[in-house]
Write an enzyme that holds these catalytic residues in place. Structure first.
Site, PDB file in Angstrom:
ATOM      1  N   ASN A   1       0.821  -1.225   0.000  1.00 11.49           N
ATOM      2  CA  ASN A   1       0.000   0.000   0.000  1.00 11.49           C
ATOM      3  C   ASN A   1       0.853   1.273   0.000  1.00 11.49           C
ATOM      4  O   ASN A   1       0.334   2.364   0.190  1.00 11.49           O
ATOM      5  CB  ASN A   1      -0.933   0.010   1.219  1.00 11.49           C
ATOM      6  CG  ASN A   1      -0.171   0.039   2.537  1.00 11.49           C
ATOM      7  OD1 ASN A   1       1.062  -0.008   2.552  1.00 11.49           O
ATOM      8  ND2 ASN A   1      -0.892   0.121   3.641  1.00 11.49           N
TER       9      ASN A   1
ATOM     10  N   HIS B   1       3.342   1.910   2.171  1.00  6.93           N
ATOM     11  CA  HIS B   1       3.876   2.351   3.463  1.00  6.93           C
ATOM     12  C   HIS B   1       5.400   2.205   3.489  1.00  6.93           C
ATOM     13  O   HIS B   1       5.972   1.372   2.787  1.00  6.93           O
ATOM     14  CB  HIS B   1       3.211   1.633   4.645  1.00  6.93           C
ATOM     15  CG  HIS B   1       3.583   0.204   4.843  1.00  6.93           C
ATOM     16  ND1 HIS B   1       2.775  -0.684   5.516  1.00  6.93           N
ATOM     17  CD2 HIS B   1       4.672  -0.523   4.486  1.00  6.93           C
ATOM     18  CE1 HIS B   1       3.350  -1.865   5.558  1.00  6.93           C
ATOM     19  NE2 HIS B   1       4.502  -1.801   4.948  1.00  6.93           N
TER      20      HIS B   1
END
Ligand code: PGA
Length: 242
Positions: A136, A138
């Protein structure tokens, strides 16, 4: 920004280790930022080989981990403390007092967060950060969000990260929901970043990191602002890049 696209995970790991070793040879007192998870395992194995075969010296190297799960004892099989010692540090000649990993169990959170930043500051900041990326976007546990933290903080894991990391636990319920995480400010202040990613499941995040607009919805896109970034990808992770 320097891009290296490799045939496979093994080659990515080999090159990432060679790059890291070059920095250690240039500066034996290197402050090295460490990440965890599946991606850097091969890099650590190659660094161990360099220590064994070429006497790469870690005796003065200082390390700081990106994060630790809250609630896990240091010797819990899935704690990042255990991961880092088992997969890397116990196999090289690092000095225990030079290793910094946030605690997973503590009484005073404010004190713990402040101390971790203070120790990084006293060490002169991170010289070289080995950095993976989540599916995602991160970095560390700096998850996509409207607002990001600059300093060490308590991070809540997103559902996607909990799901991704469940593969390391016996079931998803066991994945801690919170972590102590180095902030994006500290990561971006690293003098050099070695960014590694492999596999098709990272291709979309890699595209958003380097080809997309800079947004806190994809924290890794902030890396576009970094002046000394070495990006080492296997060809599956690189496949959507322009
Ligand atoms: P992974 O995690 O290496 O286990 O895919 C990467 C990350 O979340 O930084």
């Amino acid at each position: 920004m320097r891009f290296i696209v490799t045939e496979n995970y093994e080659e990515m790991s080999y090159i990432a280790a060679q790059e890291t070793a070059k920095f250690i040879r240039e500066n034996p007192k290197l402050v090295l930022g460490l990440s965890t998870g599946g991606t850097p395992l091969g890099t650590y194995q190659e660094l161990i080989k360099l220590h064994e075969k070429e006497k790469l010296d870690f005796s003065q190297v200082v390390t700081f981990n990106l994060d630790e799960y809250i609630g896990l004892e240091p010797n819990h099989p899935q704690s990042y403390t255990r991961y880092t010692w088992d997969n890397f540090l116990s196999k090289v000649n690092i000095q225990k007092q030079n290793v910094h990993i946030p605690p997973g169990i503590f009484n005073d959170d404010k004190q713990v967060l402040k101390e971790y930043d203070q120790k990084m500051l006293e060490a002169g900041g991170i010289d070289v950060q080995v950095l993976g990326v989540g599916g995602n976007g991160h970095i560390g546990f700096n998850e996509p969000s409207e607002l990001l933290n600059s300093h060490t903080h308590i991070a809540s894991l997103t559902d996607k990260t909990i799901k991704d990391n469940a593969r390391f636990f016996s079931n998803i319920e066991e994945v801690p929901r919170k972590a102590i995480a180095m902030g994006v400010g500290s990561i971006l202040k690293a003098k050099h970043i070695i960014f590694i990613a492999n596999g098709s499941e990272k291709a979309d995040a890699v595209k958003k990191t380097f080809n997309g607009r800079i947004t806190t919805d994809c924290p890794s896109s902030l890396l576009q602002l970094h002046a000394n970034l070495t990006v080492i990808l296997d060809k599956k992770a690189a496949k959507l890049l322009n």
